[in-house]
Each structure stands twice: as C-alpha cells, then as structure tokens.
Design an enzyme around this catalytic site. Structure first.
Site, mmCIF file in Angstrom:
data_model
loop_
_atom_site.group_PDB
_atom_site.id
_atom_site.type_symbol
_atom_site.label_atom_id
_atom_site.label_comp_id
_atom_site.label_asym_id
_atom_site.label_seq_id
_atom_site.Cartn_x
_atom_site.Cartn_y
_atom_site.Cartn_z
ATOM 1 N N ILE A 209 -65.009 -36.169 -38.368
ATOM 2 C CA ILE A 209 -64.329 -34.929 -38.041
ATOM 3 C C ILE A 209 -63.917 -34.256 -39.347
ATOM 4 O O ILE A 209 -63.219 -34.853 -40.168
ATOM 5 C CB ILE A 209 -63.097 -35.179 -37.155
ATOM 6 N N LYS A 210 -64.337 -33.004 -39.523
ATOM 7 C CA LYS A 210 -64.021 -32.270 -40.749
ATOM 8 C C LYS A 210 -62.669 -31.578 -40.613
ATOM 9 O O LYS A 210 -62.429 -30.837 -39.660
ATOM 10 C CB LYS A 210 -65.104 -31.229 -41.042
ATOM 11 N N ILE A 211 -61.827 -31.837 -41.612
ATOM 12 C CA ILE A 211 -60.494 -31.237 -41.675
ATOM 13 C C ILE A 211 -60.333 -30.605 -43.046
ATOM 14 O O ILE A 211 -60.586 -31.259 -44.061
ATOM 15 C CB ILE A 211 -59.400 -32.300 -41.451
#
Length: 363
Positions: free
Chosen positions: A138-140
């Site tokens: 998951i890209k944050i």
C-alpha cells in the site's frame, strides 16, 4: 532474458515497472516482462490509472459497474484493486522465489488524503483487505501526516511503499516511522517477517527544479548533478540506519529491511543519457521502478557498472556543497516538490474520477 537487465539484477537492483493496466495483464505482456526483462515488481499511482482506464479494455467493467449502480469512486476502487490483485497473482512465482522480497504490486491511497493520517490509515487497511494478496504493497505519501499512517499501517502487519520522498531529512523520518511500526507490531505479536517496505525516493524531478534555478543564477555548469547526489546520500543514510544497533535488535526478531526505491527515473531532459538514473544508481538492495521506455532503453544500451552509488558518496557531498554555495536552497526545493507531487496526484485522481463518471454516464 535480456542480459543488461539481468546484469542489473545481479548487481543488486530489483527492476520494477512503473505502470499497470488491464491490457498488460490480459495480453500476457506483464508475464513476458517478468520472463524476458527481469521485471520483479510493479508500482502504480493515480496518474498511471488515469491513463490506463481510458482504454477500451475497461468498457465491460464500466458497464458492469453502471448496472450495479456504482458511482465513479466505487467503480475506480473495485476496478483498480482487481487489476492489482490479478497482477499479484502473476507475480506469485517471483514472490515465492525471493521469499517475499520481490514480486510486489503497489496501490496508492487516494492522494487527497495525504494530509489526513486517520483517513489514510483507514483506506490503507481497506485497500489491503480488498486486494487480498500477501504480496500487495500500500503506497502512502511521506507527508508529515503520512508518517503517522506509515507507523500505524506497518504495525498492523501491512507492507507499505512510502512514496513522494524528496529530501534526506524526510527519508530519516520515514525510516524512523517504519522502525517504530515494526516495534509496535512486535509488541502486538504480529509476525514481522511478513512485513516488507520500500521507501520511494524521487529522482528526476529534483534535477528538473534545481536545473531551472541554476540557469537563473548562471551556474549551468552544475546542472544535472543534484538528483544523483541527493539519491546517493539517501542510500548512505539507508546503509547507516539499517546497520544501527536499533535495527540489529529488530532484525534479530525477524524484521525485514526497508529497501530504498529509486522512483521517477525516466529522464526528462533530452540532453541527458536516457538511462542515467538507472546506471548511476546501482547498489545492493536498491529497487528502481522505471517507465517501460526507460526499461527498454536500459535493456538496449544501458552500461551496467559495478556499484555506482557508494564510490560516489564523497562526490555527492561535494556537489551538494557546491549547490548551496551557488544559492540553491535545497530545503526549499524539496518542500516545493513534495507539495507539487501531492497536487499532481490529486489532479490525476480528479481526472480519473471525471473520466470514469463520464464513462458510466455513456455506458
């Protein structure tokens, strides 16, 4: 398999493709890139999906979502997570062969949440559950608010791709957020050996902004040096932090390093070698996520050296000192680039929502 990309992999660099679409998945192109071009992972972002969803291959999915009464946001969530889940399945062999290090597919939280830690945490968990694949990341974004989300999501046992890092100082905060997340995961009896992370350090955009400023102050002689110097100093920090006593204690309990990922590695200045941000950023544990054009240029004529980061760290420090002496305020540059980076993804997200809304209306 292409020898140049094989050599790059042997030198310690994981080649990831900065692109994903249903066309790539269904045509077998993604599988071909894995087999023949050493591709070991995929990254996506709102800009990539905005471009991908304009393809006719999404028409059946759009029609199905219209029949189900979905709005644009709901359709986007379901379509993009389905693409990512299917890509994760294609990478299962790589994932298994590398013991979970590679074979990763990244999907980003909505960019409009970049300054809302609670909403980012909630959506990260929602995306992870929806994709339902162990090899998803998951890209944050590495905003100040994002740091809190990185720690929280990591502590929940979710692998995170931290994106939009421009400064070494912010990278230090990202590493700390990751290690804190691992410490909290251990306290909660989470299996940390399953948690992987990458820290996406943006490259080409640094040269674009700094070179513009160098032209303005009559120091064109320093052009095209800032991005590599900045990225090399980031690697120096990575090397120091992940050989520290704090990390040694976590590693002894099964924790996995957070690898430095070189992002935005397509050259934007036509006067520069088109493989510059690949061949000059070679070292152990590096991930380089590149557009297909850059990947194919490297496959065609990229000269893969040995380690091109560590021997050049002293020179990188000299470059940064020269830039400061020339009046380049690097803290100002990186703050601007972070702000612009977030806004560009917000704009792409809005473009995506608008185009899917129109497609639903016309389906």
């Amino acid at each position: 398999m292409n020898q140049r990309l094989r050599d790059l992999t042997a030198a310690g660099v994981s080649v990831w493709l900065d692109d994903l679409s249903r066309d790539r998945i269904e045509s077998g192109n993604l599988q071909e890139l894995i087999a023949n071009f050493s591709v070991r992972g995929v990254t996506t972002n709102p800009t990539i999906f905005a471009q991908a969803l304009s393809s006719p291959s999404y028409a059946p999915a759009i029609a199905a979502h219209k029949a189900a009464g979905s709005d644009a946001t709901g359709a986007i969530f379901n379509i993009t997570t389905e693409d990512v889940a299917n890509a994760c399945e294609i990478f299962e062999g790589v994932y298994g062969a590398t013991n979970g290090v590679d074979g990763r597919v990244s999907i980003e939280v909505e960019p409009g949440l970049a300054h809302d830690a609670a909403a980012t945490i909630s959506q990260a968990k929602e995306l992870y559950a929806k994709v339902g694949k162990e090899n998803v990341m998951i890209k944050i974004p590495a905003t100040l608010e994002g740091l809190e989300a990185i720690t929280s999501v990591t502590s929940a046992g979710i692998s995170v791709n931290v994106t939009l890092i421009f400064s070494v100082e912010r990278y230090q905060a990202v590493i700390d957020a990751y290690m804190t997340g691992i410490e909290k995961a251990l306290a909660n009896d989470v299996d940390v050996s399953k948690i992987h992370s990458v820290a996406s350090f943006f490259v080409s955009r640094v040269d674009t902004e700094v070179d513009k400023r160098l032209e303005a102050v009559g120091r064109a002689d320093l052009k095209s040096k800032a991005a590599l110097a900045n990225a090399r100093l980031a690697y120096e920090l990575y090397d120091a932090q992940f050989s520290s006593p704090r990390w040694a204690e976590l590693a002894a309990k099964g924790a996995r390093i957070q690898r430095p990922l070189m992002a935005s590695t397509g050259v934007k200045d036509p006067n520069l070698p088109d493989t510059l941000y690949v061949t000059e950023l070679v070292a152990a544990d590096v991930v380089n996520t590149m557009p297909e054009k850059t990947m194919m240029a490297t496959a065609d004529h990229g000269e893969i050296p040995g380690n091109s980061i560590v021997p050049n760290i002293a020179g990188a420090k000299e470059t940064m000192a020269e830039l400061a002496a020339a009046g380049i305020n690097f803290a100002e540059v990186t703050k601007l680039l972070e702000s612009e980076g977030v806004q560009k993804f917000i704009d792409s997200w809005q473009e995506l929502v608008d185009s899917v809304s129109q497609a639903l209306d016309n389906a």
